[in-house]
Design a protein around this motif. Structure first.
Motif, short mmCIF file in Angstrom:
data_model
loop_
_atom_site.label_atom_id
_atom_site.label_comp_id
_atom_site.label_asym_id
_atom_site.label_seq_id
_atom_site.Cartn_x
_atom_site.Cartn_y
_atom_site.Cartn_z
N ALA A 72 0.87 -1.18 0.00
CA ALA A 72 0.00 0.00 0.00
C ALA A 72 0.90 1.23 0.00
O ALA A 72 1.99 1.19 0.58
N ALA A 73 0.47 2.28 -0.65
CA ALA A 73 1.24 3.53 -0.69
C ALA A 73 0.42 4.62 -0.01
O ALA A 73 -0.79 4.71 -0.20
N LEU A 74 1.11 5.45 0.76
CA LEU A 74 0.47 6.55 1.46
C LEU A 74 0.95 7.87 0.87
O LEU A 74 2.15 8.07 0.70
N ILE A 75 0.02 8.76 0.58
CA ILE A 75 0.35 10.06 -0.01
C ILE A 75 -0.28 11.13 0.86
O ILE A 75 -1.44 11.01 1.26
N VAL A 76 0.48 12.18 1.15
CA VAL A 76 0.00 13.22 2.05
C VAL A 76 0.47 14.59 1.56
O VAL A 76 1.53 14.70 0.95
N ASP A 77 -0.32 15.61 1.81
CA ASP A 77 0.06 16.98 1.47
C ASP A 77 1.27 17.36 2.33
O ASP A 77 1.26 17.19 3.54
N ALA A 108 2.33 20.00 3.48
CA ALA A 108 2.10 21.02 4.50
C ALA A 108 1.19 20.54 5.63
O ALA A 108 0.96 21.26 6.59
N ASN A 109 0.68 19.32 5.55
CA ASN A 109 -0.27 18.82 6.53
C ASN A 109 0.45 17.98 7.59
O ASN A 109 0.47 16.75 7.54
N THR A 110 1.03 18.66 8.58
CA THR A 110 1.82 18.00 9.61
C THR A 110 1.05 16.92 10.37
O THR A 110 1.58 15.83 10.59
N PRO A 111 -0.20 17.17 10.79
CA PRO A 111 -0.93 16.10 11.49
C PRO A 111 -1.14 14.85 10.63
O PRO A 111 -1.03 13.73 11.12
N ALA A 112 -1.41 15.05 9.34
CA ALA A 112 -1.60 13.90 8.45
C ALA A 112 -0.29 13.14 8.26
O ALA A 112 -0.29 11.91 8.20
N ILE A 113 0.82 13.85 8.18
CA ILE A 113 2.12 13.18 8.04
C ILE A 113 2.36 12.29 9.25
O ILE A 113 2.76 11.13 9.12
N ALA A 114 2.11 12.82 10.45
CA ALA A 114 2.30 12.03 11.67
C ALA A 114 1.39 10.80 11.67
O ALA A 114 1.82 9.69 12.04
N ALA A 164 3.23 15.22 -1.09
CA ALA A 164 2.89 15.93 -2.33
C ALA A 164 2.80 17.41 -2.04
O ALA A 164 2.21 17.83 -1.05
N SER A 165 3.39 18.22 -2.89
CA SER A 165 3.30 19.66 -2.74
C SER A 165 1.94 20.14 -3.21
O SER A 165 1.35 19.55 -4.11
N PRO A 166 1.44 21.22 -2.61
CA PRO A 166 0.18 21.80 -3.08
C PRO A 166 0.31 22.17 -4.56
O PRO A 166 1.41 22.40 -5.05
N ALA A 167 -0.81 22.25 -5.25
CA ALA A 167 -0.81 22.57 -6.67
C ALA A 167 0.02 23.81 -6.94
O ALA A 167 -0.17 24.85 -6.30
#
Length: 70
Positions: free
Chosen positions: A34-39, A41-47, A63-66
């Motif tokens: 499985a692969a996980l992708i996160v924005d 800039a989204n520190t809580p999601a990265i954690a 992933a960087s914002p658009a």
């Protein structure tokens, strides 16, 4: 896995972690990975994504914002 959103009232209480953990476990069981992708800039999601790491799990890829670069 990407595009997961958590209602502000439930953040930090564990439901998203439980659901994402279930989905990731099922993906690894069915497909071997499985692969996980996160924005980026989204520190809580990265954690949260980092807590899901394990055998067969790659990421979190940030992933960087658009239009942005990171």
């Amino acid at each position: 896995m990407a595009g997961v959103c958590t209602h502000p009232a439930t953040r930090g209480r564990g439901p998203a972690q439980a659901v994402c953990g279930f989905v990731v476990d099922d993906l690894v069981h069915r497909y071997g990975r499985a692969a996980l992708i996160v924005d980026a800039a989204n520190t809580p999601a990265i954690a949260a994504h980092e807590r899901l790491e394990g055998p067969g799990v790659t990421g979190p890829w940030r992933a960087s914002p658009a239009g942005g670069r990171r």
